[in-house]
Design a protein around this motif. Structure first.
Motif, short mmCIF file in Angstrom:
data_model
loop_
_atom_site.label_atom_id
_atom_site.label_comp_id
_atom_site.label_asym_id
_atom_site.label_seq_id
_atom_site.Cartn_x
_atom_site.Cartn_y
_atom_site.Cartn_z
N LEU A 56 -9.73 43.29 -24.03
CA LEU A 56 -9.62 43.46 -25.49
C LEU A 56 -9.88 44.90 -25.91
N ILE A 72 -7.50 33.64 -18.31
CA ILE A 72 -8.87 33.92 -18.76
C ILE A 72 -9.30 32.87 -19.77
N PHE A 76 -16.88 33.02 -26.76
CA PHE A 76 -17.46 34.15 -27.49
C PHE A 76 -18.86 33.77 -27.97
N ARG A 80 -15.73 30.84 -32.69
CA ARG A 80 -14.36 31.29 -32.96
C ARG A 80 -13.34 30.18 -32.82
N LEU A 82 -10.56 27.51 -34.75
CA LEU A 82 -9.68 27.56 -35.92
C LEU A 82 -10.16 26.50 -36.91
N TRP A 84 -9.03 25.24 -39.49
CA TRP A 84 -8.00 24.37 -40.09
C TRP A 84 -7.36 23.46 -39.06
N ARG A 85 -7.88 23.42 -37.84
CA ARG A 85 -7.35 22.50 -36.83
C ARG A 85 -8.51 21.63 -36.33
N LEU A 93 -4.25 23.53 -28.40
CA LEU A 93 -3.45 24.73 -28.69
C LEU A 93 -3.66 25.79 -27.63
N SER B 140 -11.46 38.52 -35.40
CA SER B 140 -12.09 37.81 -34.27
C SER B 140 -11.20 36.66 -33.79
N LEU B 141 -10.45 36.04 -34.70
CA LEU B 141 -9.52 34.99 -34.27
C LEU B 141 -8.32 35.61 -33.55
N GLU B 143 -8.52 38.21 -31.64
CA GLU B 143 -9.01 38.47 -30.28
C GLU B 143 -8.99 37.20 -29.44
N MET B 144 -9.44 36.12 -30.07
CA MET B 144 -9.42 34.82 -29.38
C MET B 144 -8.00 34.51 -28.91
N THR B 146 -5.60 36.54 -28.35
CA THR B 146 -5.18 37.46 -27.29
C THR B 146 -5.74 37.04 -25.94
N VAL B 147 -7.05 36.74 -25.91
CA VAL B 147 -7.68 36.36 -24.64
C VAL B 147 -7.04 35.10 -24.07
N PHE B 148 -6.81 34.12 -24.93
CA PHE B 148 -6.24 32.86 -24.45
C PHE B 148 -4.72 32.95 -24.30
N LEU B 150 -2.20 33.07 -26.31
CA LEU B 150 -1.39 32.12 -27.08
C LEU B 150 0.01 32.70 -27.26
N THR B 154 2.99 30.05 -31.47
CA THR B 154 1.75 29.29 -31.65
C THR B 154 0.77 30.11 -32.48
N HIS B 158 -0.38 28.69 -36.00
CA HIS B 158 -1.69 28.04 -36.05
C HIS B 158 -2.85 28.99 -36.33
N VAL B 159 -2.65 30.29 -36.10
CA VAL B 159 -3.74 31.23 -36.34
C VAL B 159 -3.50 32.03 -37.62
N PRO B 162 -2.13 29.67 -41.33
CA PRO B 162 -3.19 28.98 -42.10
C PRO B 162 -4.09 29.95 -42.87
N GLN B 163 -4.27 31.15 -42.33
CA GLN B 163 -5.09 32.13 -43.05
C GLN B 163 -4.34 32.67 -44.25
#
Lengths: 241, 245
Positions: A56, A72, A76, A80, A82, A84-85, A93, B140-141, B143-144, B146-148, B150, B154, B158-159, B162-163
């Motif tokens: 990151l 990976i 965190f 962190r 979501l 809304w899910r 997801l 921060s979401l 980053e999440m 990116t790490v996963f 997605l 998606t 989903h990220v 909704p925001q």
């Protein structure tokens, strides 16, 4: 599968324009199947290091070699999720390929069965942490990063969650890196411990624990903890349990 | 129940006012109802309402999609923000009438000119709202995600979306009310059908029941769309929020 880390330095410029050294000389390797634990005082730069290792933050001097295309999974410090899910959707997801049987087993181990359809806003911090763990494990990671997953949970809950993490880590071969300031967690979960100095962080000692996690009784844990304390105080002639 | 009561109060006030002022200037509810019924019988009411609704739908969709895209871009890319900002300020402060008149002069008294003019009036508010929403996205979401690793879709669905949803809802809500107002002006000035055109005719003939018949039918349609479409949609969108306000 192997992680090689050699970070010479990492600086950070504050909003006021001052330059701070965060990391200074972090060098270690981690093999597949090992749980490495970074132990250090709060604010010594552990989270900064994890962000670099997770890819990151490319802004540092040094070299990190991660296995190419390693999946990976990261937990965190804050969950962190979501908001809304639902709990289940949050996990699905991140891990679209996970089948129902695997997810059920995972939810069972983490005691999340009753919360699948809840939204994160309806969960306590402890539950939200467990969802974040479920998400990280569901993708069947090659490299698992846990940033203080037990911080700010009360004693018995932290102990239960720690046991759950131990079960999950031993279920398959995964390279795990755990960050904590708690020596007890380090002694119970780690295979290799890297002890860090206060900021700017460097590794002051490396401790290998040969007793398997499940075979560590209270006496063994006490010995390991005493060893860690001695090494942190600067005595290099520690005994390895 | 409270809605019914407030409608009854409205009707009563109108009736009393018409008695006081005299039914030449303000006809009572039955006279207006008669005008509504006769317009409905001839089919003219539905034709004009339908044409106006179609214009609203087109201009609203156009302005919302274009405005959201531009706003998102300006919120994410600094250069786009710098380039777009003067235009945005110009459009935000340009009177609706100027846009409509210029559109008719340059593009002729055509359907395209009318819809474009309405859309241009709504566009800048959508851009501003969405730009603000994009700036407020949670890093921060990101980053999440990116790490996963997605996938792009998606992540957007989903990220990010909704925001942005509350901002899109706000832009749609304020934009819809703006479009309802402007569409009639555009019709009055340059179209030969639609509620705005009929109101213009009623004004020239001084036919107040007809004028009110069209105004009220139009308002009723707006109310129905708000309660049956917009509000349930918002409720569904934000069901994850803990119940409050």
């Amino acid at each position: 599968m192997r992680l090689e880390v050699d970070i010479a330095s990492k600086t950070f410029t504050s909003a006021a324009g001052e330059v701070h050294d965060v990391l200074a000389g972090i060098r270690f390797t981690l093999e597949a199947g090992e749980v490495g634990v970074l132990v250090g005082p709060s604010g010594c730069g552990k989270s900064t290091m994890l962000r670099i290792l997770a890819g990151l933050d490319p802004d540092y001097r040094g070299h990190v070699s991660r296995p190419a295309a390693a999946r990976i999974g990261m937990v965190f410090q804050e969950p962190r999720l979501l908001p809304w899910r639902s709990v289940e959707d949050n996990v699905r997801l991140a891990a679209p390929l996970a089948d129902e049987a695997k997810l059920s087993a995972l939810f069972a181990i983490l005691e999340l069965d009753a919360h699948r359809s809840h939204f994160p806003g309806e969960l306590s911090l402890g539950l939200a942490r467990r969802v974040a763990l479920a998400r990280a494990f569901a993708i069947e990671p090659d490299f698992l990063i846990l940033d203080e997953p037990l911080a700010s949970l009360d004693g018995p809950l932290a102990a239960r969650l720690r046991d759950q993490i131990a079960i999950l880590v031993d279920r398959r071969t995964v390279m795990t890196l755990l960050v904590t300031h708690d020596i007890d967690d380090a002694a119970r979960l780690g295979d290799r411990l890297f002890l860090l100095s206060p900021r700017p962080a460097r590794i002051v000692a490396e401790v290998a624990i040969r007793t398997p996690r499940s075979a560590r009784g209270d006496a063994a844990i006490a010995t390991i903890k005493a060893d860690i304390a001695r090494r942190m105080a600067g005595d290099p002639t520690g005994r390895v349990a | 129940m409270p809605r019914l009561l407030s409608s009854a109060v409205f009707l009563a006030t109108w009736w009393i006012a018409s008695l006081l002022i005299g039914d030449v200037k303000l006809p009572p509810p039955p006279a207006v109802l008669a005008a509504v019924i006769s317009e409905a019988r001839s089919g003219a009411l539905f034709l004009h309402l339908g044409v106006t609704l179609a214009r609203v739908a087109l201009a609203f969709t156009l302005a919302m999609s274009l405005g959201s895209a531009i706003g998102y871009l300006m919120g994410r890319v600094r250069l786009a923000d710098r380039l777009g900002d003067p235009w945005l300020i110009l459009l935000l402060n340009l009177p609706a009438l100027v846009v409509i008149v210029l559109a008719y002069i340059w593009a002729g008294l055509t359907e395209v000119a009318a819809i474009a003019a309405i859309a241009i009036n709504k566009l800048p508010t959508a851009v501003v709202t969405l730009r603000e929403g994009t700036r407020a996205l949670d890093a921060s979401l990101d980053e999440m995600a990116t790490v996963f690793a997605l996938p792009r879709w998606t992540r957007f669905r989903h990220v990010i979306l909704p925001q942005l949803a509350p901002y899109i809802a706000a832009a749609a809500r304020s934009g819809l009310s703006l479009v309802w107002k402007i569409v009639l002006v555009a019709e009055l000035l340059g179209r030969s059908n639609g509620v705005g055109f009929q109101i213009g005719v009623a004004f020239q003939l001084f036919d107040i029941p007809l004028l009110l018949a069209y105004s009220l039918s139009f308002t009723a349609v707006v109310l129905v769309i708000e309660t049956l479409l917009v509000q349930p949609f918002e409720l569904r969108l934000f069901r994850w929020r803990p119940r409050a306000a």
